[in-house]
Design a protein around this motif. Structure first.
Motif, PDB file in Angstrom:
ATOM      1  N   THR A  36       0.835  -1.198   0.000  1.00  0.00           N
ATOM      2  CA  THR A  36       0.000   0.000   0.000  1.00  0.00           C
ATOM      3  C   THR A  36       0.868   1.246   0.000  1.00  0.00           C
ATOM      4  N   ASN A  37       1.925   1.240   0.804  1.00  0.00           N
ATOM      5  CA  ASN A  37       2.843   2.382   0.836  1.00  0.00           C
ATOM      6  C   ASN A  37       3.552   2.558  -0.502  1.00  0.00           C
ATOM      7  N   ARG A  38       3.969   1.451  -1.111  1.00  0.00           N
ATOM      8  CA  ARG A  38       4.623   1.538  -2.428  1.00  0.00           C
ATOM      9  C   ARG A  38       3.671   2.093  -3.484  1.00  0.00           C
ATOM     10  N   LEU A  39       2.417   1.654  -3.456  1.00  0.00           N
ATOM     11  CA  LEU A  39       1.415   2.169  -4.393  1.00  0.00           C
ATOM     12  C   LEU A  39       1.276   3.680  -4.240  1.00  0.00           C
ATOM     13  N   TYR A  40       1.153   4.124  -3.003  1.00  0.00           N
ATOM     14  CA  TYR A  40       0.991   5.557  -2.736  1.00  0.00           C
ATOM     15  C   TYR A  40       2.212   6.337  -3.226  1.00  0.00           C
ATOM     16  N   GLU A  41       3.406   5.842  -2.926  1.00  0.00           N
ATOM     17  CA  GLU A  41       4.632   6.534  -3.341  1.00  0.00           C
ATOM     18  C   GLU A  41       4.778   6.584  -4.857  1.00  0.00           C
ATOM     19  N   ARG A  42       4.477   5.497  -5.551  1.00  0.00           N
ATOM     20  CA  ARG A  42       4.587   5.475  -7.008  1.00  0.00           C
ATOM     21  C   ARG A  42       3.552   6.401  -7.648  1.00  0.00           C
ATOM     22  N   ALA A  43       2.349   6.417  -7.104  1.00  0.00           N
ATOM     23  CA  ALA A  43       1.321   7.313  -7.642  1.00  0.00           C
ATOM     24  C   ALA A  43       1.770   8.763  -7.499  1.00  0.00           C
ATOM     25  N   GLU A  44       2.315   9.120  -6.340  1.00  0.00           N
ATOM     26  CA  GLU A  44       2.812  10.482  -6.129  1.00  0.00           C
ATOM     27  C   GLU A  44       3.933  10.825  -7.102  1.00  0.00           C
ATOM     28  N   ALA A  45       4.813   9.864  -7.373  1.00  0.00           N
ATOM     29  CA  ALA A  45       5.940  10.105  -8.278  1.00  0.00           C
ATOM     30  C   ALA A  45       5.464  10.462  -9.681  1.00  0.00           C
ATOM     31  N   TYR A  46       4.301   9.972 -10.069  1.00  0.00           N
ATOM     32  CA  TYR A  46       3.745  10.262 -11.388  1.00  0.00           C
ATOM     33  C   TYR A  46       2.719  11.393 -11.358  1.00  0.00           C
ATOM     34  N   GLY A  47       2.635  12.080 -10.215  1.00  0.00           N
ATOM     35  CA  GLY A  47       1.725  13.213 -10.098  1.00  0.00           C
ATOM     36  C   GLY A  47       0.274  12.810  -9.909  1.00  0.00           C
ATOM     37  N   MET A  48       0.052  11.590  -9.490  1.00  0.00           N
ATOM     38  CA  MET A  48      -1.318  11.101  -9.273  1.00  0.00           C
ATOM     39  C   MET A  48      -1.651  11.166  -7.789  1.00  0.00           C
ATOM     40  N   GLU A  49      -2.928  11.188  -7.487  1.00  0.00           N
ATOM     41  CA  GLU A  49      -3.386  11.239  -6.103  1.00  0.00           C
ATOM     42  C   GLU A  49      -4.262  10.028  -5.821  1.00  0.00           C
ATOM     43  N   VAL A  50      -4.029   9.380  -4.690  1.00  0.00           N
ATOM     44  CA  VAL A  50      -4.851   8.257  -4.266  1.00  0.00           C
ATOM     45  C   VAL A  50      -5.828   8.777  -3.216  1.00  0.00           C
ATOM     46  N   LYS A  51      -7.114   8.639  -3.465  1.00  0.00           N
ATOM     47  CA  LYS A  51      -8.133   9.099  -2.535  1.00  0.00           C
ATOM     48  C   LYS A  51      -8.293   8.073  -1.416  1.00  0.00           C
ATOM     49  N   THR A  52      -7.832   8.413  -0.239  1.00  0.00           N
ATOM     50  CA  THR A  52      -7.909   7.471   0.875  1.00  0.00           C
ATOM     51  C   THR A  52      -9.347   7.239   1.319  1.00  0.00           C
ATOM     52  N   GLY A  53     -10.222   8.184   1.100  1.00  0.00           N
ATOM     53  CA  GLY A  53     -11.627   8.017   1.455  1.00  0.00           C
ATOM     54  C   GLY A  53     -12.337   6.997   0.584  1.00  0.00           C
ATOM     55  N   LYS A  54     -11.813   6.771  -0.617  1.00  0.00           N
ATOM     56  CA  LYS A  54     -12.413   5.805  -1.530  1.00  0.00           C
ATOM     57  C   LYS A  54     -11.659   4.478  -1.550  1.00  0.00           C
ATOM     58  N   SER A  55     -10.495   4.443  -0.935  1.00  0.00           N
ATOM     59  CA  SER A  55      -9.674   3.229  -0.929  1.00  0.00           C
ATOM     60  C   SER A  55     -10.077   2.325   0.227  1.00  0.00           C
ATOM     61  N   LYS A  56     -10.158   1.044  -0.049  1.00  0.00           N
ATOM     62  CA  LYS A  56     -10.537   0.064   0.962  1.00  0.00           C
ATOM     63  C   LYS A  56      -9.603  -1.134   0.864  1.00  0.00           C
ATOM     64  N   ILE A  57      -9.508  -1.884   1.953  1.00  0.00           N
ATOM     65  CA  ILE A  57      -8.750  -3.126   1.937  1.00  0.00           C
ATOM     66  C   ILE A  57      -9.695  -4.269   2.250  1.00  0.00           C
ATOM     67  N   MET A  58      -9.409  -5.431   1.719  1.00  0.00           N
ATOM     68  CA  MET A  58     -10.225  -6.611   1.997  1.00  0.00           C
ATOM     69  C   MET A  58      -9.362  -7.644   2.692  1.00  0.00           C
TER      70      MET A  58
END
Length: 58
Positions: free
Chosen positions: A12-34
């Motif tokens: 999850t941390n790697r996903l967030y870091e890679r998204a930021e590196a490409y200028g993308m934003e991950v919405k934590t309010g819409k993200s869920k884990i199963m």
């Protein structure tokens, strides 16, 4: 997909870091884990300091 909660936390941390590196934003309010488990297991996963909602399947 992680085999343990620590693997899921790392991925999850790697996903967030890679998204930021490409200028993308991950919405934590819409993200869920199963969590799929035969026991009453939970995973405390945060992204950008916010706890992700957990969906549990036994």
């Amino acid at each position: 997909m992680g085999g343990t909660s620590s693997e899921l936390r790392d991925l999850t941390n790697r996903l967030y870091e890679r998204a930021e590196a490409y200028g993308m934003e991950v919405k934590t309010g819409k993200s869920k884990i199963m969590v799929s488990s035969t026991t009453n297991t939970s995973a405390d996963i945060t992204m950008n300091g916010e706890k992700l909602e957990e969906l549990t399947k036994y």
